[in-house]
Structures are given as C-alpha cells and as structure tokens.
Motif scaffolding. Structure first.
Motif, mmCIF file in Angstrom:
data_model
loop_
_atom_site.group_PDB
_atom_site.id
_atom_site.type_symbol
_atom_site.label_atom_id
_atom_site.label_comp_id
_atom_site.label_asym_id
_atom_site.label_seq_id
_atom_site.Cartn_x
_atom_site.Cartn_y
_atom_site.Cartn_z
ATOM 1 N N GLY A 1 0.829 -1.209 0.000
ATOM 2 C CA GLY A 1 0.000 0.000 0.000
ATOM 3 C C GLY A 1 0.853 1.244 0.000
ATOM 4 N N ALA A 2 1.797 1.322 0.915
ATOM 5 C CA ALA A 2 2.741 2.439 1.011
ATOM 6 C C ALA A 2 3.979 1.934 1.735
ATOM 7 C CB ALA A 2 2.123 3.623 1.752
ATOM 8 N N ALA A 3 5.131 2.534 1.418
ATOM 9 C CA ALA A 3 6.372 2.064 2.048
ATOM 10 C C ALA A 3 7.458 3.107 1.925
ATOM 11 C CB ALA A 3 6.832 0.758 1.405
ATOM 12 N N GLU A 4 8.408 3.044 2.870
ATOM 13 C CA GLU A 4 9.622 3.858 2.784
ATOM 14 C C GLU A 4 10.546 3.235 1.737
ATOM 15 O OE1 GLU A 4 9.961 6.510 4.697
ATOM 16 O OE2 GLU A 4 8.266 6.174 6.057
ATOM 17 N N VAL A 5 11.404 4.096 1.176
ATOM 18 C CA VAL A 5 12.359 3.603 0.178
ATOM 19 C C VAL A 5 13.239 2.511 0.771
ATOM 20 C CG1 VAL A 5 14.324 4.212 -1.283
ATOM 21 C CG2 VAL A 5 12.374 5.755 -1.118
ATOM 22 N N SER A 6 13.695 2.716 1.993
ATOM 23 C CA SER A 6 14.585 1.733 2.614
ATOM 24 C C SER A 6 13.891 0.390 2.824
ATOM 25 C CB SER A 6 15.103 2.266 3.957
ATOM 26 O OG SER A 6 14.002 2.589 4.817
ATOM 27 N N ASP A 7 12.626 0.432 3.244
ATOM 28 C CA ASP A 7 11.876 -0.813 3.456
ATOM 29 C C ASP A 7 11.640 -1.538 2.140
ATOM 30 O OD1 ASP A 7 11.779 -0.242 6.138
ATOM 31 O OD2 ASP A 7 9.782 0.688 6.036
#
Length: 334
Positions: free
Chosen positions: A22-28
């Motif tokens: 759905g949504a995520a940080e670049v690092s994750d």
C-alpha cells in the motif's frame, strides 16, 4: 508481464511490492526487493512518471501505490491507442510501398540475407506478417531458411506457427518422408495437423516458404555452412517458386493421424483412429516395421490391422487397399 507497457523487471517488482504494502519507505522497499536504495528510488521515480506511484504528502521518503485498476487501465488504453495509430501508419506505408513497387528495379526484386540470426528473423517476419496463407516445403531436418531450430524470439518453430492459425491464416506444408522416421517426427506432425494442412512426399526439391504469394524465401547454403537465404519479391521468379510449391502439393500424399482422421460414428463401420494412422503412414511409403516403431506397436499388430483393413475394403492386395482408402474417404486429398 508488465513489460508491454514499458516497465522493466525492477520497476514491475517495485510496483508489485508497493501494491502489496500500500505504502512504504524507500529503505523498506529496497530491503524487500533486495536492491540498493538508489536503484529502488530510480524505479519508483519511473513508476511516478507512469502514474503508478506517488510520493506521500504526509511523510518525506514514503511512497504510495496508485490503484492498479485505474492506473494500469489508463496505461493500457494509451497503449491500445498507440497501437491503433501504428497500425494506421503501417497501412499507409504499405499502400505507398505498393504504389512505388508497381515497377520495381530488377535489383530490388531479391534480397540476400546472411547469418543465422538474420535469416531466422526474416523467416519469422514472413510467417507472422502473412494475412492470408503461408505455404512451405519442409526438409528433414529443417534447412537454412530458418537460420536455426528456433525462431528469432527464441521459441520453438512449432509454437511460432500457432499465431497464423489464430489469425485465420491458412498454413499448408509438405514434408519429406524422412520426417516420419526421425525421433518425435510423428508426434510433431500430429500436433501440426491441428492447425495445418500437411502432406508428405519422398523428397522436396528445396526448402521454401511463400507468404501470401507476394514474397518467398529459399536457402542459399547447405547444412554446415553459414546460413544464408534468398528473399524473393513479386516477380517471375516468385511465380515460379509458387508454381513449384503447388506442383509438389498436388503430387504429395495427405497425412491423417489420430482422431483427426477418424470416420464419423454415424456412418458405416470403418477403420478406427489407429487403423487410419497405420494406413496413412503406409501410403506415405513407410514399411510395416517402420510404422510399428513409430506408433509403438508390435509388427504383428500392424500386419493384423492391415489385413483387417483389406478385409473391410474387400480387396486382396495393398495396392487395391490404397485405391479403396481414397474411394471410401478414409484418406483423401484436401
């Protein structure tokens, strides 16, 4: 799967992962994809340009997936529009080409194509570009008009032909009898009979493919040499090659194998599917022993079936059996 709309493997993987989260940080996301963060961010930027992802307004460095139904639907609609425009342009160019080629210079009537990749690519162009009919004379094994045993896309030749049938293109092929004796030859022809009209002769004069009677391709080199082929455009030579195919086709024996050649159950008693396989191979010139080997039957089984066919046809010789097979429609020219 999304390469058709311009995404490479990394971009598709990033979008799939983002959709799942759905949504995520670049690092994750980089950790999930096992990619460097820089590569992951580049993929996300590409998705952003395609309208498949967006930067979160709530948190810097966080990305949100665009709904697939809406985002992919828009891309597919645009892709269809671009294809329609390309088809229209291709039709205009084809019309211009026909107008300009009404009296083409003699040196433009033939092309020489060299190299396995180039020959295979040109062969695939002829076959896939046909709109009405493809005619082929096939050696055993295939000679140099294919360039290799695979088409230019790396798929097997049999698979590549399937597209002609699904587009309503008629496919007629004459194979050398040797094809019936090579390992897998019978199985390959059985598969081909579902989408092609197949006949067999003792020997074809040359390998040849003719598309829509407007262009043909013949090999220039033999086995062992670098593949090379001659592409022939509309000319007296093309008419001769087309006439050569039709002459070989007329004299060739039609091949019926398996259930495709079975007699309708509403009709009078007749041979079963295996009987017709045996009969078709015998009429193609194979011996009882060769038929038994190819069909994985015992020699006595083949001979017993031939005897049964002779009794069914009311004849005493195999020559008479061949005649009666045509008369009764067990085998026949298409």
């Amino acid at each position: 799967m999304l390469g058709a709309i311009g995404l490479d493997e990394a971009q598709e993987s990033a979008y799939r992962a983002l959709v799942a989260l759905g949504a995520a940080e670049v690092s994750d996301l980089a950790h999930r994809l096992t990619l460097p963060e820089a590569d992951t961010e580049r993929a996300l930027c590409r998705l952003e340009r395609q309208g498949l992802a967006a930067r979160s307004s709530a948190r810097t460095g966080r990305w949100v997936a665009a709904p697939p139904g809406v985002a992919l639907g828009a891309l597919l609609t645009r892709q269809r529009h671009d294809l329609e425009q390309a088809e229209a342009t291709a039709a205009l160019l084809a019309a211009e080409y026909r107008a300009e080629a009404a009296e083409p210079p003699v040196h433009d009537l033939v092309e020489v194509v060299t190299g396995a990749s180039a020959v295979a690519h040109r062969f695939a162009q002829l076959r896939l570009g046909a709109t009405e009919e493809v005619c082929a004379l096939e050696t055993a094994p295939p000679a140099t008009t294919r360039g290799s045993d695979h088409d230019s896309d790396g798929d097997g030749d049999g698979d590549a032909r399937d597209g002609t049938a699904t587009r309503g293109v008629r496919y007629r092929a004459v194979f050398e009898r040797e094809v019936l004796t090579v390992p897998g030859g019978i199985a390959g022809l059985s598969a081909a009979l579902g989408r092609e009209e197949v006949r067999v002769v003792d020997k074809v004069p040359t390998q040849l493919v003719v598309a829509d009677r407007t262009i043909a391709m013949v090999p220039l080199t033999g086995r062992g040499a670098e593949p090379a082929a001659l592409v022939v455009h509309a000319s007296g030579l093309l008419e001769s090659l087309t006439g050569l195919f039709e002459a070989v086709w007329r004299d060739a024996l039609p091949l019926r194998l398996g259930a495709d050649g079975a007699v309708s159950p509403e009709g009078p008693p007749g041979p079963d599917a295996t009987d017709l396989q045996v009969l078709s191979l015998l009429l193609a010139g194979m011996t009882d022993a060769s038929v038994a080997k190819q069909l994985e039957l015992g020699l006595r089984t083949v001979q017993r079936r031939v005897k049964g066919l002779m009794e069914l046809a009311g004849v005493t010789t195999r020559l008479q059996l061949g005649w009666q097979a045509y008369e009764r429609g067990w085998v026949g020219r298409r």
